[in-house]
Design an enzyme around this catalytic site. Structure first.
Site, PDB file in Angstrom:
ATOM      1  N   LEU A 107      47.497  49.879  47.484  1.00 11.21           N
ATOM      2  CA  LEU A 107      47.038  50.154  48.949  1.00 11.21           C
ATOM      3  C   LEU A 107      47.865  50.321  49.693  1.00 11.21           C
ATOM      4  CD1 LEU A 107      43.319  48.870  48.204  1.00 11.21           C
ATOM      5  CD2 LEU A 107      44.149  51.104  47.928  1.00 11.21           C
ATOM      6  N   HIS A 123      38.569  44.198  38.557  1.00  8.08           N
ATOM      7  CA  HIS A 123      40.499  43.844  37.401  1.00  8.08           C
ATOM      8  C   HIS A 123      40.097  43.609  35.525  1.00  8.08           C
ATOM      9  CE1 HIS A 123      44.362  44.287  36.812  1.00  8.08           C
ATOM     10  NE2 HIS A 123      44.092  42.770  35.998  1.00  8.08           N
ATOM     11  N   GLU A 188      31.583  43.540  33.314  1.00  3.59           N
ATOM     12  CA  GLU A 188      32.024  44.226  34.750  1.00  3.59           C
ATOM     13  C   GLU A 188      30.689  44.953  34.865  1.00  3.59           C
ATOM     14  OE1 GLU A 188      35.603  46.867  35.059  1.00  3.59           O
ATOM     15  OE2 GLU A 188      36.481  46.107  33.637  1.00  3.59           O
TER      16      GLU A 188
HETATM   17  C1  GAR Z   1      37.635  49.012  34.405  1.00  2.00           C
HETATM   18  O1  GAR Z   1      38.121  48.410  33.548  1.00  2.00           O
HETATM   19  C2  GAR Z   1      38.229  48.160  36.495  1.00  2.00           C
HETATM   20  O2  GAR Z   1      38.214  47.218  35.592  1.00  2.00           O
HETATM   21  C3  GAR Z   1      39.530  48.847  36.112  1.00  2.00           C
HETATM   22  O3  GAR Z   1      39.758  49.975  35.674  1.00  2.00           O
HETATM   23  C4  GAR Z   1      38.538  49.981  35.327  1.00  2.00           C
HETATM   24  C5  GAR Z   1      37.626  51.625  36.044  1.00  2.00           C
HETATM   25  O4  GAR Z   1      36.946  51.929  34.831  1.00  2.00           O
HETATM   26  N1  GAR Z   1      40.241  48.820  37.185  1.00  2.00           N
HETATM   27  C6  GAR Z   1      41.645  48.138  37.014  1.00  2.00           C
HETATM   28  O5  GAR Z   1      42.171  48.198  36.165  1.00  2.00           O
HETATM   29  C7  GAR Z   1      42.433  47.389  38.472  1.00  2.00           C
HETATM   30  N2  GAR Z   1      43.173  47.279  38.322  1.00  2.00           N
HETATM   31  P1  GAR Z   1      35.337  52.811  35.635  1.00  2.00           P
HETATM   32  O6  GAR Z   1      35.874  54.338  35.624  1.00  2.00           O
HETATM   33  O7  GAR Z   1      34.888  53.284  33.422  1.00  2.00           O
HETATM   34  O8  GAR Z   1      34.283  52.041  36.245  1.00  2.00           O
END
Ligand code: GAR
Length: 202
Positions: A107, A123, A188
């Protein structure tokens, strides 16, 4: 007799949240589902992807949520112009909070400052450990016994900003990055909706 301080006899309106994605949108789907509960303090009002035709867009539409694409490619190196295009759509829709959910673009300070204190990210590590990419491989390589995920307020540093919530999972003997990623993803999917709900209700 009503007093001046009496609460109005209707519930507070749900906070309008935009989710920004770049891919599969599994976190986005869990945010949408939790926000659709009658007593949720927020609702996902729009989903925006910087990549066309990703699976997350279909998931959002299937859940009845408006899903838009604002591709970054036509903007070339002008990242701020791309963000201004997204921001205009969010403003038109009276969005109050942005939730980044696998939005894989760096960003600009412009967007971060405009939404300061109103933009969250998830994250897949126990920040401040392992900002950036390949978090699961790095945690396994380091011999860590646990991994996890973090929801934080977005500030200008990548994967920095005040931590709002974390969830921990074990790293098991013989774990591969993919196996660990799956365990962390499950965590998550609970952490993000709970943390976002607490954040908007604060
Ligand atoms: C998730 O694991 C999230 O934590 C990560 O991308 C994935 C998205 O998965 N984000 C990062 O690495 C940001 N730095 P999703 O599209 O299945 O929600």
């Amino acid at each position: 007799m009503p007093t001046e301080n009496a609460q109005p006899p209707f519930p507070r309106p749900k906070t309008r949240v935009a989710v920004l994605i770049s891919g599969s949108g599994t976190n986005m789907a869990s945010l949408i589902a939790a926000g659709q509960a009658a007593d949720a303090p927020y609702q996902v009002a729009v989903v925006v992807s910087n990549i066309a035709e990703v699976a997350g867009l279909d998931k959002a539409r299937a859940a009845g949520v408006e899903a838009l694409t604002v591709e970054h490619k036509p903007f070339g190196k002008d990242r701020e112009a791309h963000e201004r295009a997204i921001d205009a759509l969010l403003v038109e829709r009276n969005i109050e909070v942005i939730a980044l959910a696998g939005y894989m673009r760096l960003l600009t300070p412009w967007l971060v400052q405009k939404w300061a204190g109103r933009m969250l990210n998830i994250h897949p590590s126990l920040l401040p450990l392992y900002p950036g990419l390949n978090t699961h491989a790095r945690a396994i390589e380091a011999g860590d016994l646990e991994a996890g995920c973090t929801v934080h307020v977005v500030t200008e540093g990548v994967d920095e900003g005040p931590v709002l919530g974390q969830a921990r999972v074990p790293i098991l003997p013989g774990d591969t990055p993919d196996a660990l990623a799956e365990r962390v993803k499950a965590a998550e999917h609970s952490l993000y909706p709970q943390t976002l709900a607490a954040f908007v209700a604060r």
